[in-house]
Enzyme design. Structure first.
Site, mmCIF file in Angstrom:
data_model
loop_
_atom_site.group_PDB
_atom_site.id
_atom_site.type_symbol
_atom_site.label_atom_id
_atom_site.label_comp_id
_atom_site.label_asym_id
_atom_site.label_seq_id
_atom_site.Cartn_x
_atom_site.Cartn_y
_atom_site.Cartn_z
ATOM 1 N N LYS A 274 -20.578 -69.353 -54.478
ATOM 2 C CA LYS A 274 -20.104 -68.005 -54.154
ATOM 3 C C LYS A 274 -20.726 -67.542 -52.842
ATOM 4 O O LYS A 274 -21.857 -67.906 -52.527
ATOM 5 C CB LYS A 274 -20.560 -67.024 -55.246
ATOM 6 C CG LYS A 274 -19.779 -67.066 -56.525
ATOM 7 C CD LYS A 274 -20.285 -65.984 -57.467
ATOM 8 C CE LYS A 274 -19.588 -66.070 -58.808
ATOM 9 N NZ LYS A 274 -18.146 -65.782 -58.733
ATOM 10 N N ARG A 348 -14.296 -69.720 -68.340
ATOM 11 C CA ARG A 348 -13.208 -70.175 -69.218
ATOM 12 C C ARG A 348 -13.465 -71.599 -69.735
ATOM 13 O O ARG A 348 -13.033 -71.941 -70.826
ATOM 14 C CB ARG A 348 -11.880 -70.107 -68.449
ATOM 15 C CG ARG A 348 -11.810 -71.037 -67.276
ATOM 16 C CD ARG A 348 -10.677 -70.709 -66.338
ATOM 17 N NE ARG A 348 -10.970 -69.514 -65.518
ATOM 18 C CZ ARG A 348 -10.152 -69.029 -64.603
ATOM 19 N NH1 ARG A 348 -8.972 -69.601 -64.390
ATOM 20 N NH2 ARG A 348 -10.483 -67.972 -63.891
HETATM 21 N N1 BES Z 1 -18.173 -64.506 -63.191
HETATM 22 C C1 BES Z 1 -17.048 -64.587 -62.360
HETATM 23 C C2 BES Z 1 -16.117 -63.384 -62.477
HETATM 24 C C3 BES Z 1 -16.670 -62.066 -62.015
HETATM 25 C C4 BES Z 1 -16.314 -61.564 -60.776
HETATM 26 C C5 BES Z 1 -17.466 -61.306 -62.832
HETATM 27 C C6 BES Z 1 -16.805 -60.342 -60.363
HETATM 28 C C7 BES Z 1 -17.961 -60.090 -62.424
HETATM 29 C C8 BES Z 1 -17.624 -59.595 -61.188
HETATM 30 C C9 BES Z 1 -16.239 -65.841 -62.688
HETATM 31 O O1 BES Z 1 -16.960 -66.896 -63.180
HETATM 32 C C10 BES Z 1 -15.630 -66.311 -61.410
HETATM 33 O O2 BES Z 1 -16.361 -66.683 -60.558
HETATM 34 N N2 BES Z 1 -14.316 -66.287 -61.321
HETATM 35 C C11 BES Z 1 -13.642 -66.691 -60.141
HETATM 36 C C12 BES Z 1 -12.474 -67.567 -60.543
HETATM 37 C C13 BES Z 1 -11.744 -68.159 -59.387
HETATM 38 C C14 BES Z 1 -12.580 -69.234 -58.755
HETATM 39 C C15 BES Z 1 -10.446 -68.701 -59.902
HETATM 40 C C16 BES Z 1 -13.157 -65.448 -59.425
HETATM 41 O O3 BES Z 1 -12.676 -64.557 -60.102
HETATM 42 O O4 BES Z 1 -13.309 -65.359 -58.230
HETATM 43 MG MG MG Z 2 -17.710 -68.125 -61.643
#
Ligand code: BES
Ligand code: MG
Ligand code: ZN
Length: 491
Positions: A274, A348
């Site tokens: 990230k 997921r």
């Molecule tokens: N933990 C994150 C989702 C999240 C985003 C929680 C903002 C709280 C605040 C999740 O694991 C994630 O990183 N999701 C990605 C998925 C994407 C790579 C398809 C996302 O939403 O960016």
């Molecule tokens: Mg994630």
């Protein structure tokens, strides 16, 4: 803090603060407000209302020292009776709690049962909401502050002289304490630094604080159970994954339910790392796990006649030489294979196995709660959480119960086409297929790992951790979902 309801007159209790209320448009004072007005030379009617023009608008608070007695009088504006709701009452009392707490002499507060004499309001609910507002509204996370401040308020007493109403209020206050106390426990857990909170310490916390039988499975056991998807996500971390199973089993349960909380104790994104700003708050990626632990603890205290299982597949999503990689294919617990398209869509992948485990227990209903997608944050912001599932009736029921608990859930679609992006050339499914419609795609992904059990999915990514105070005045971890889960399961 000691919170109770007494069957006494407000004038018979010695306290530092006397808290009464005024509804907007009131011509003649009634109830406890009238009693206090009379006892103190009509100070409310003549001075506060007539002279100072205090109207009782919702959210307004009038504070006045009562010179002779050395006490403080607080008049709380409840607004127009027709516009007041239980949730607005709770938010307002949270504010009152902070106002009182700012005064170090306000150790003991005696209060009217605000709202209870408004038509349609029940003393039990009012007492519960006032209690929740006080305990939850005073929450702060100061564990790592050198100048920790003790809460000034030590005692909060609600008064109700009517026997029937008093009995109800007592029940409500007791429920309010259980909810708010466990809500605050979850907030502490979510706010905790991931330096100290990792799968093992999360599991220890559950053992010590869930109030129910808690079994923790280590990596070897998880492997034996075939939960390879869960293990894959955790394999890049120095911390071993833990599967946590909490059980509440009353003798003659009328139904069985499983709640599954996403338990990523830190989500760095994995090799699909990230960017800094997105990673900053990712210690909150176990807010779903915290919610199910707090819910179990509340259930152990409320003792509903329902069997409840709570499951957390706890791990850390880190980049490293041992981390799972984009393009990897994993054989999940159900046998369904997953091609990893993006290691940051890890929640997921862990939930796929956790849901399969939950279904194996043989329950009538499964609810998962997860900080799952950034797409849900884009869609609903911090105002509402997403809800999906395979059973429309249960989704509607949950939304209704949640709204009574003061939490907003908004149903997102699960049209089949959202699953198109998940098609894989080499496996049964990919874990993601891009950003568009991402919350729904994640919902479709999860649905593939449940065979037949009615299931609700809660996406709390936008609401679990906020940087601006909520209507209740809470920043950072909110504890979202807990109030709804407790109400949905126990009522
Ligand atoms: N933990 C994150 C989702 C999240 C985003 C929680 C903002 C709280 C605040 C999740 O694991 C994630 O990183 N999701 C990605 C998925 C994407 C790579 C398809 C996302 O939403 O960016
Ligand atoms: Mg994630
Ligand atoms: Zn995550």
């Amino acid at each position: 803090m000691n919170i109770k309801v007494l069957k006494k007159s407000i004038l018979d209790i010695d306290a530092d603060v006397i808290a009464v209320n005024l509804t907007e448009g009131t011509k003649t004072l009634t109830g406890v407000t009238e009693i206090v007005d009379k006892a103190y030379d009509n100070i409310i009617s003549k001075f506060i209302i007539k002279k100072e023009k205090f109207e009782g608008k919702y959210g307004s608070i009038f504070e006045l020292p009562l010179v002779e007695s050395g006490k403080r009088l607080l008049i709380i504006g409840l607004g127009k009776p027709s516009e007041l709701t239980y949730v607005k009452l709770r938010d307002l009392i949270a504010k009152v709690a902070r106002v009182c707490n700012a005064n170090k002499n306000a150790k003991k507060i005696v209060s009217a049962l605000h709202g209870a004499d408004i038509k349609g309001f029940c003393p039990e609910q009012c007492a519960q909401m006032i209690t929740e507002g006080i305990i939850s509204g005073l929450y702060s996370f100061d564990k790592y502050k050198s100048d920790k401040k003790d809460k000034n308020i030590k005692e909060f007493i609600m008064v109700e002289t009517d026997v029937k109403a008093f009995k109800k209020a007592e029940i409500g206050a007791e429920r309010g304490v259980i909810i708010a106390k466990n809500l605050n426990m979850a907030r502490d857990l979510i706010n905790e630094s991931s330096q100290y909170l990792y799968p093992e310490t999360l599991a220890d916390f559950a053992i010590e604080n869930s109030g129910v039988k808690t079994t923790v499975f280590n990596k070897a056991r998880i492997k034996k159970m075939g939960m390879n998807a869960f293990l894959a996500v955790g394999q890049g971390s120095v911390h071993e994954p833990k599967l946590i199973h909490m059980e509440y089993k009353p003798a003659k349960a009328k139904k069985k339910i499983a709640i599954v909380g996403k338990g990523i104790t830190f989500d760095a994104g994995g090799l699909d790392l990230k960017p800094p700003t997105s990673m900053l708050t990712m210690r909150d990626d176990m807010a779903g796990a915290a919610a199910v632990i707090a819910t179990m603890k509340a259930i152990s205290e409320i003792k509903p006649n329902i069997e409840v299982h709570a499951i957390i597949a706890a791990c850390e999503n880190m980049p490293s030489g041992s981390a799972y990689k984009p393009g990897d294919v994993i054989i999940s617990k159900t046998g369904r294979t997953i091609e990893i398209d993006n290691t940051d869509a890890e929640g997921r992948v862990t939930l796929a196995d956790a849901l399969a485990y939950a279904e194996e227990i043989g329950v009538d209903e499964i609810i998962d709660i997860a900080t799952l997608t950034g797409a849900c944050v884009v869609a609903l912001g911090t105002v509402a959480s997403g809800i999906m599932g395979n059973n429309d009736k249960k989704i509607k029921d949950f939304i209704e119960v949640a709204s009574q608990a003061g939490e907003r859930f908004w149903q997102l679609p699960m049209f089949e086409e959202y699953g198109d992006t998940l098609r894989s050339d080499i496996a049964d499914t990919k874990n993601t297929g891009g950003r568009m419609g991402g919350a729904s795609a994640a919902g479709i992904f999860l649905s593939k790992f449940i065979k037949k059990t009615p299931w609700i999915h809660l996406d709390i990514a936008g609401t679990a951790f906020v940087d601006k105070p909520t209507s209740e005045g809470i920043k950072n971890a909110t504890g979202i979902g807990i109030r709804s889960l407790i109400k949905y399961i126990t009522e």
